[in-house]
Design a protein around this motif. Structure first.
Motif, PDB file in Angstrom:
ATOM      1  N   SER A 155      64.725 124.844-115.748  1.00 50.95           N
ATOM      2  CA  SER A 155      65.150 125.684-114.609  1.00 50.95           C
ATOM      3  C   SER A 155      64.106 126.738-114.315  1.00 50.95           C
ATOM      4  O   SER A 155      63.863 127.074-113.174  1.00 50.95           O
ATOM      5  CB  SER A 155      66.460 126.362-114.916  1.00 50.95           C
ATOM      6  N   ASN A 192      62.404 127.165-110.815  1.00 54.40           N
ATOM      7  CA  ASN A 192      62.476 128.383-110.015  1.00 54.40           C
ATOM      8  C   ASN A 192      61.103 128.922-109.711  1.00 54.40           C
ATOM      9  O   ASN A 192      60.846 129.454-108.645  1.00 54.40           O
ATOM     10  CB  ASN A 192      63.305 129.443-110.743  1.00 54.40           C
ATOM     11  N   ILE A 248      66.527 134.961-107.459  1.00 52.26           N
ATOM     12  CA  ILE A 248      67.938 135.177-107.748  1.00 52.26           C
ATOM     13  C   ILE A 248      68.739 134.282-106.815  1.00 52.26           C
ATOM     14  O   ILE A 248      68.386 134.097-105.651  1.00 52.26           O
ATOM     15  CB  ILE A 248      68.322 136.662-107.614  1.00 52.26           C
ATOM     16  N   GLU A 249      69.815 133.726-107.371  1.00 57.43           N
ATOM     17  CA  GLU A 249      70.509 132.676-106.654  1.00 57.43           C
ATOM     18  C   GLU A 249      72.002 132.747-106.949  1.00 57.43           C
ATOM     19  O   GLU A 249      72.408 132.925-108.098  1.00 57.43           O
ATOM     20  CB  GLU A 249      69.954 131.338-107.118  1.00 57.43           C
ATOM     21  N   ARG A 298      75.475 130.508-106.547  1.00 58.50           N
ATOM     22  CA  ARG A 298      75.913 129.132-106.300  1.00 58.50           C
ATOM     23  C   ARG A 298      77.421 129.090-106.234  1.00 58.50           C
ATOM     24  O   ARG A 298      78.107 129.255-107.229  1.00 58.50           O
ATOM     25  CB  ARG A 298      75.426 128.215-107.421  1.00 58.50           C
ATOM     26  N   GLU A 312      78.288 130.395-110.084  1.00 55.48           N
ATOM     27  CA  GLU A 312      77.267 130.877-111.016  1.00 55.48           C
ATOM     28  C   GLU A 312      76.291 131.778-110.297  1.00 55.48           C
ATOM     29  O   GLU A 312      76.021 131.601-109.103  1.00 55.48           O
ATOM     30  CB  GLU A 312      76.482 129.680-111.582  1.00 55.48           C
ATOM     31  N   TRP A 322      72.347 132.970-110.878  1.00 54.70           N
ATOM     32  CA  TRP A 322      71.142 132.742-111.690  1.00 54.70           C
ATOM     33  C   TRP A 322      70.104 133.776-111.362  1.00 54.70           C
ATOM     34  O   TRP A 322      69.819 134.053-110.187  1.00 54.70           O
ATOM     35  CB  TRP A 322      70.579 131.359-111.392  1.00 54.70           C
ATOM     36  N   GLY A 341      66.001 132.269-113.853  1.00 58.12           N
ATOM     37  CA  GLY A 341      66.142 131.090-114.690  1.00 58.12           C
ATOM     38  C   GLY A 341      67.236 131.177-115.727  1.00 58.12           C
ATOM     39  O   GLY A 341      67.370 130.267-116.541  1.00 58.12           O
ATOM     40  N   GLN A 342      68.021 132.209-115.767  1.00 63.71           N
ATOM     41  CA  GLN A 342      69.151 132.188-116.675  1.00 63.71           C
ATOM     42  C   GLN A 342      70.427 132.669-115.983  1.00 63.71           C
ATOM     43  O   GLN A 342      70.370 133.405-115.014  1.00 63.71           O
ATOM     44  CB  GLN A 342      68.913 132.991-117.953  1.00 63.71           C
ATOM     45  N   ARG A 343      71.562 132.281-116.557  1.00 66.05           N
ATOM     46  CA  ARG A 343      72.860 132.613-116.004  1.00 66.05           C
ATOM     47  C   ARG A 343      73.091 134.108-116.141  1.00 66.05           C
ATOM     48  O   ARG A 343      72.967 134.663-117.215  1.00 66.05           O
ATOM     49  CB  ARG A 343      73.977 131.872-116.758  1.00 66.05           C
ATOM     50  N   LEU A 344      73.462 134.718-115.070  1.00 66.86           N
ATOM     51  CA  LEU A 344      73.717 136.156-115.097  1.00 66.86           C
ATOM     52  C   LEU A 344      75.204 136.462-115.287  1.00 66.86           C
ATOM     53  O   LEU A 344      75.569 137.386-116.016  1.00 66.86           O
ATOM     54  CB  LEU A 344      73.220 136.754-113.778  1.00 66.86           C
ATOM     55  N   ASP A 345      76.053 135.664-114.652  1.00 69.67           N
ATOM     56  CA  ASP A 345      77.470 136.010-114.652  1.00 69.67           C
ATOM     57  C   ASP A 345      78.123 135.818-116.006  1.00 69.67           C
ATOM     58  O   ASP A 345      79.183 136.362-116.280  1.00 69.67           O
ATOM     59  CB  ASP A 345      78.214 135.179-113.604  1.00 69.67           C
TER      60      ASP A 345
END
Lengths: 174, 793, 235
Positions: free
Chosen positions: C3, C7, C14-15, C17, C69, C71, C74-78
């Motif tokens: 990921s 990215n 920042i994304e 989804r 989610e 992101w 490259g990592q999950r924030l939530d």
């Protein structure tokens, strides 16, 4: 946008050649569309004929006619009056938008997506104006702000209309 | 982080400094009260334990094993009275120099001397000898020190006799150690095989007049009192902290937005509260030490304390000094829980769910349990009773706390539905929105009002039960002296006093100014009278409800003497002697509750000449009720050498005083609890109201600008405070009465007696004070809702 | 490709989804998706109540969505803990909101230094970093003032300084000029765009004001909890 009155106003600053007047007009008010020399001299001649300005003696130099023009008191009064009159609120600016929206509704087409497209165009124009402001002179900023505010007013009318599309549709189709 | 927190505290500006000061003062007051309560508890325990040596040699305590070679101490305890006050008298004779010495005395008194408490010594000095000093053989050798006295007002005397004298005195034992532990429970003197086991069957069946309290019940009562004072104080401190913390939630939201973690924000919040709490605790300690001496003089338990007893043990001090700031810090942390969840601050606060109606279930369950005991009868054993009633009351108490929010909300909803006034509607909606907060402010009241109402009613019922209603004034002025030792069965004398000296004694008594008559009841073992006696208006004597009534033993009295005391009944015409039921007079008889003035006793077939030879059971002396007459008669009776004192001669008045003294003490305590906790609850309410005002500065200002009158806003504030206060108070008091009524019917076997005027005055006064405190916020309201608050910044 | 590399290739910093979030029974977001490229300024527009602020709060890790989610880099924030998200807000994100961001008891420079202090930076370096922003934003001489003593425009510039003091990768702005008059607002936006262009900071800018949105590179519209564009392209 009255070219004669603008030239007359520029002339009020002091006796000027037509060449100088054109140069200043283009710089301040041209916005990328310079006046033609012929239009300048024709305007100046008409102003002289109407008594708003007088032409001075021809100065003998190389090149086209170089005459200095001087404003008359009539001309000063005209400029004064013109400056004092409010600009008539231009009803025509929205008329094309309005026409398109109503037609779209009459024809049963997607008026809301048309409004979105218009919004996008307005916003794009506003973006351009904003970055122009960040590079331009103070006068550029003033002009750009004028345009921005009018575009914003358009957008607000668009929002307002979008909220009442259903109502409009009914009125139009009945 | 900590320096950041401190800077927030210091730089907060006027509003923050005000908050800090208020919180500090609140904590200071609360801690001061708390320390006083704790010290008073300690003093009460000390006071109680100082009674321990009064119980030496009785059957209620188990004696220590003494060191080898300790000489015995002859010990003869006897109660005495003077002018309605109780005197503890101990006749002792040391067998040798190693005999145990009671506390407060330098040594055992030599024969012919006595040690008296300072109060008693002053009394002896200031009263005519014929009324008091003559009772005590010998002279004053010194005063008893504090260690032997429960209270500065105690009247105690230790009289020195010779071992030979005491060996011949009934109700005397030899002891090798002085008791120093209060009996766990008080087992009443009981005679006969049906009595329960006593700790020392060979000890004296003696109850000191000034008995103190059974240590287990004292502990329970003090624990309850401490809880009743502690709870409103803690709630007050907690509320003040919480509100002061909540006022800053916007700041903390800003910090959270900037990226502070929950822990960091909690730390900062805790710092302000802790600083205030530490300062406040120091102030509270200062308050306590300042007020120690005046407070000791207040008779919380009916007697003043020695100031030196109002002490705090080291664990007490540490617990308060560390516990209170810790508590404040925790309260501040809890207060911020909702802000910690969202850094977006107050905008996203969801309305809390309203309290459900299920909340009244525990309360109803507790009342139902009490009702069950009332209807079905309570367990037979005393521990079983205590368990049953204590558990019911405890469940009721917890039920009150649980039901409180719902009660508040129900009151608010009812108010909203039935009113057309805007102020009432505003107040009702606001209470209804957060009834938990409204109840929290007055929850301290719940405990105080419920416990004190139930306690006061129980006490007045108990008083009514024990107080003997006097048939006539004359009967209340009758002094009886029990000469004969009681028998195990209680109704027949086994060791009557010698018969002959009674005549001379009666003559001496008659000679006292103020004595109207003397009756000597003499024991005749063969004499009985029928169990039923139609003149008396009751069917039976003694304890035989229903069933067959056997004839009961009787004494003989001379009709000539009986004629001088007409209130004791009459002889039949022409009789020279009458038969009177044995045990009618004296502390164990039922004389007082029946009254005997109209009775005609049956004639006794005993010739007058033989009367003087019969042994003496009881002597009754009719006085005019004045102190001089009573005390002189008492002195004469006590100093008659032929008749050693078993129990001091007493009038019914004296006995009542002894019985209700302890109850009065508890009543005092209940009054103190009301007096203390109601204003505290008022203060807690005010803290809540002040915070609520600050929250609603803007909407209230807008209302005023829109034309609402200041009086309308005042009404809103008043109602918001008064409605929870009054509705919760009503429920608590009502429950207290209900519980006490059931308790009275079942445990006390007596219809409930309404409390005296003092209770109503105190409760009403306390509520009025609380409401007045609420009203004190009105000027604040005017100031903060001025038009400048409504500006758009 | 991982990921992170994906990215890096696509340049999305920042994304969001398919985010869904409800407040009580009121849905605020219903499957909102948005991809923000590194270094761009995105304007998030929409009528009031459309959920644009909620979207911003989810992207910034202030709120956790019920579904979907987020992101970042490259990592999950939530799915991070509240403490980790707070740490992100301190050091890698910055924020400028319409109001209510300054701590009144602290001075202006202390407010600016707050994220650094919260992260454990020593007072000296933190204050020095804060003070550097004052001349840049035209706030000379106001370092020691309390926030209650500043005008609205000054306070917003202080808030902007605070948002940028930690040199964040993403700046979240929610109606940053909403409470300001037009001149002050323009000043704030000019300074903001100048500062972020200089540093390549990504900006997510929520606004209903078209003239503010005109400072962005592109706009998206949030309607009824979903994200769309005016031209029908991918948001």
């Amino acid at each position: 946008m009255s070219v004669p009155l603008t030239l007359l106003g520029l002339l009020e600053r002091g006796p000027s050649h037509g060449y100088d007047l054109k140069r200043d007009y283009d710089a301040y008010f041209g916005q990328g569309r310079p006046l033609r020399y012929s239009q300048v001299y024709a305007t100046l001649s008409r102003l002289a004929r109407d008594g708003k300005a007088v032409a001075g003696p021809v100065e003998q130099e190389a090149g086209p006619e170089r005459r200095r023009y001087i404003i008359t008191s009539d001309g000063v009064a005209d400029v004064e009056r013109w400056l004092g009159e409010p600009v008539p609120p231009d009803p025509d600016l929205q008329s094309e938008l309005f026409t398109k929206v109503v037609l779209a509704l009459m024809l049963g087409k997607r008026a809301d997506s048309y409004l979105d497209t218009q919004r996008a165009a307005h916003l794009q124009r506003m973006r351009e104006l904003t970055s122009f402001k960040q590079r331009g002179s103070t006068l550029d900023v003033l002009l750009a702000d004028h345009a921005l505010y009018r575009l914003e007013a358009d957008l607000r009318w668009i929002d307002h209309t979008a909220a009442r599309l259903d109502q409009l549709a009914r009125a139009v189709r009945s | 982080m900590i320096s950041l927190g401190l800077r927030l505290v210091v730089n907060g500006g006027r509003e923050a400094v005000t908050r800090l000061v208020i919180l500090t003062v609140a904590v200071g007051l609360g801690v001061g009260l708390l320390l006083t309560a704790v010290a008073a508890t300690n003093a009460a325990v000390t006071w109680n334990n100082r009674h321990a040596w009064f119980w030496t040699g009785t059957s209620s305590v188990v004696p220590h094993t003494a060191a080898a070679g300790t000489a015995p101490l002859w010990w003869h305890p006897v109660g005495d009275f003077f002018d309605g006050r109780q005197i503890e008298r101990f006749d002792v004779a040391a067998a040798g120099p190693s005999s145990p010495v009671p506390p407060g005395l330098p040594r055992d008194p030599a024969p012919g001397t006595y040690y008296a408490s300072p109060a008693l010594a002053a009394l002896i000095h200031g009263t005519p000898a014929s009324q008091l000093a003559d009772r005590y053989p010998g002279h004053l050798a010194g005063t008893i020190g504090d260690a032997g006295l429960p209270s500065p007002d105690s009247l105690v005397i230790v009289v020195g006799r010779t071992p030979a004298q005491l060996a011949q005195t009934p109700n005397t034992v030899q002891v090798r150690s002085v008791n120093d532990v209060m009996p766990g429970t008080f087992v009443p003197p009981c005679y006969g095989p049906h009595c329960g086991r006593v700790p020392s069957p060979e000890g004296l069946a003696y109850f000191p007049n000034d008995a103190g309290g059974a240590s287990s019940s004292i502990d329970l009562i003090l624990a309850v009192v401490a809880l009743a004072i502690l709870t409103p104080v803690l709630i007050f401190i907690g509320t003040a902290t919480r509100l002061s913390a909540a006022r800053r939630e916007e700041r903390f939201a800003a910090m959270r937005l900037a990226g502070a973690t929950r822990g960091q924000v909690s730390l900062v919040a805790a710092i302000e509260s802790t600083v205030a709490a530490v300062l406040g605790t120091a102030i509270g300690f200062g308050l306590f030490f300042l007020l120690r001496i005046p407070v000791a003089g207040i008779p919380f338990i009916g007697q003043p304390f020695f100031p030196s007893e109002l002490t705090l043990s080291l664990p007490d001090i540490l617990l308060v000094a560390i516990g209170v700031p810790l508590f404040a810090a925790l309260a501040a942390r809890m207060a911020l829980r909702r802000v910690n969840i969202s850094p977006l601050g107050v905008t996203r606060r969801a309305r809390p769910k309203p309290p459900g109606a299920w909340r009244v279930i525990p309360l109803l369950a507790g009342l139902a349990e009490l009702g069950f005991w009332t209807i079905h009868g309570h367990p037979a054993s005393i521990p079983g009773q205590i368990q049953a009633f204590a558990s019911s009351f405890f469940i009721i108490l917890v039920g009150l706390f649980i039901a409180g929010p719902w009660v508040t909300m129900a009151a608010a909803v009812a108010m909203a539905r039935w009113t057309s006034r805007p102020a009432t509607l505003l107040a009702a909606r606001r209470i209804g929105d957060d009834p938990r907060a409204a109840f929290r402010a007055v929850s301290g009241l719940v405990l105080a009002l419920f416990i004190t109402t139930a306690a006061v009613v129980a006490i007045t019922t108990q008083d009514a039960k024990e107080t003997t209603p006097f048939g006539t004034v004359a009967q209340s002025n009758l002094m009886t002296d029990q000469i004969a030792a009681p028998s195990p069965s209680g109704s027949r004398v086994t060791a009557p006093g010698p018969g002959a000296p009674a005549a001379a004694l009666a003559a001496r008594l008659d000679a006292i100014h103020g004595i109207h008559g003397v009756v000597v009841l003499r024991a005749d073992p063969t004499l009985t009278i029928p169990g039923t006696f139609h003149d008396l208006g009751v069917n039976t004597f003694g304890d035989n409800p229903g069933g067959s009534v056997p004839p009961i033993p009787a004494d003989v009295a001379s009709c000539a003497q009986l004629a001088t005391v007409p209130d004791l009944g009459h002889c039949p015409a022409g009789a020279t002697a009458a038969a009177i039921p044995a045990g009618v007079f004296g502390p164990n008889g039922f004389f007082g509750s029946q009254g005997t003035s109209g009775f005609t006793w049956p004639a006794a077939n005993v010739p007058a000449a033989r009367l003087d030879a019969l042994g003496v059971d009881t002597i009754g002396v009719e006085t005019d009720g004045t102190t001089t007459a009573i005390e002189q008669a008492r002195t004469v009776l006590e100093t008659e050498p032929a008749y050693p004192v078993l129990n001091a001669p007493s009038t019914p008045e004296d006995n009542v005083v002894a019985d209700v003294a302890a109850n009065n003490g508890y009543q005092q305590l209940a009054n103190v609890v009301i007096l203390v906790s109601l204003p505290i609850a008022g203060c807690t309410l005010v803290a809540g109201i002040a915070a609520g005002l600050a929250d609603r500065k803007r909407p209230f200002s807008m209302l005023r600008l829109a034309g609402a009158r200041l009086s309308t806003l005042r009404s809103v504030v008043a109602l918001e405070g008064a409605v929870p206060l009054l509705s919760v108070a009503a429920v608590a008091i009502g429950t207290g009465f209900a519980g006490a009524a059931m308790f009275a019917r079942e445990a006390q076997q007596h219809p409930m007696v309404a409390p005296g005027i003092a209770y109503y005055l105190l409760t009403a006064g306390g509520i009025v004070i609380s409401l007045a405190i609420i009203a004190a916020t009105f000027p604040l309201l005017a100031r903060i809702t001025g038009p400048e608050t409504a500006r758009n910044e | 490709m991982t990921s992170i590399e994906k990215n890096a290739v696509t340049g999305n910093i920042i994304e969001a989804r398919s985010l869904s979030l409800s407040f009580g029974s009121t849905p605020a977001l219903r499957g909102a998706s948005l991809a923000v490229r590194r270094g761009e300024i995105v304007a998030v527009m929409g009528p009031s109540g459309s959920g644009k602020s909620t979207l911003l709060h989810c992207l910034a890790g202030i709120l956790v969505p019920g579904e979907g989610e987020v992101w970042f880099g490259g990592q999950r924030l939530d799915s991070l803990s509240d403490d980790r998200r707070s740490a992100l807000r301190r050091m890698r994100f910055g924020s400028v909101f319409q109001s209510g961001q300054l701590v009144p008891e602290l001075t202006a420079e202390e407010n600016v230094a707050l994220p650094l202090l919260l992260s454990g930076t020593r007072r000296g370096p933190a204050m020095a970093a804060a003070r550097r922003w004052f001349p840049v934003l035209g706030l000379d001489g106001l370092e020691r003032r309390r926030s209650g003593e500043l005008s609205g425009g000054q306070a917003q510039r202080v808030a902007l300084a605070r948002g940028l003091v930690a040199e964040p990768e993403v700046l979240f702005a929610d109606e940053p000029t909403g409470a300001l008059d037009s001149v002050s607002g323009e000043l704030v936006m000019d300074l903001l765009t100048a500062a972020v262009r200089e540093r390549g900071t990504t900006v997510v800018l929520v606004t209903h004001d078209a003239r503010v949105a005109a400072y962005a590179d592109r706009e998206v519209v949030v309607r009824d909890g979903k994200v769309g564009t005016l031209t029908g392209s991918q948001p």
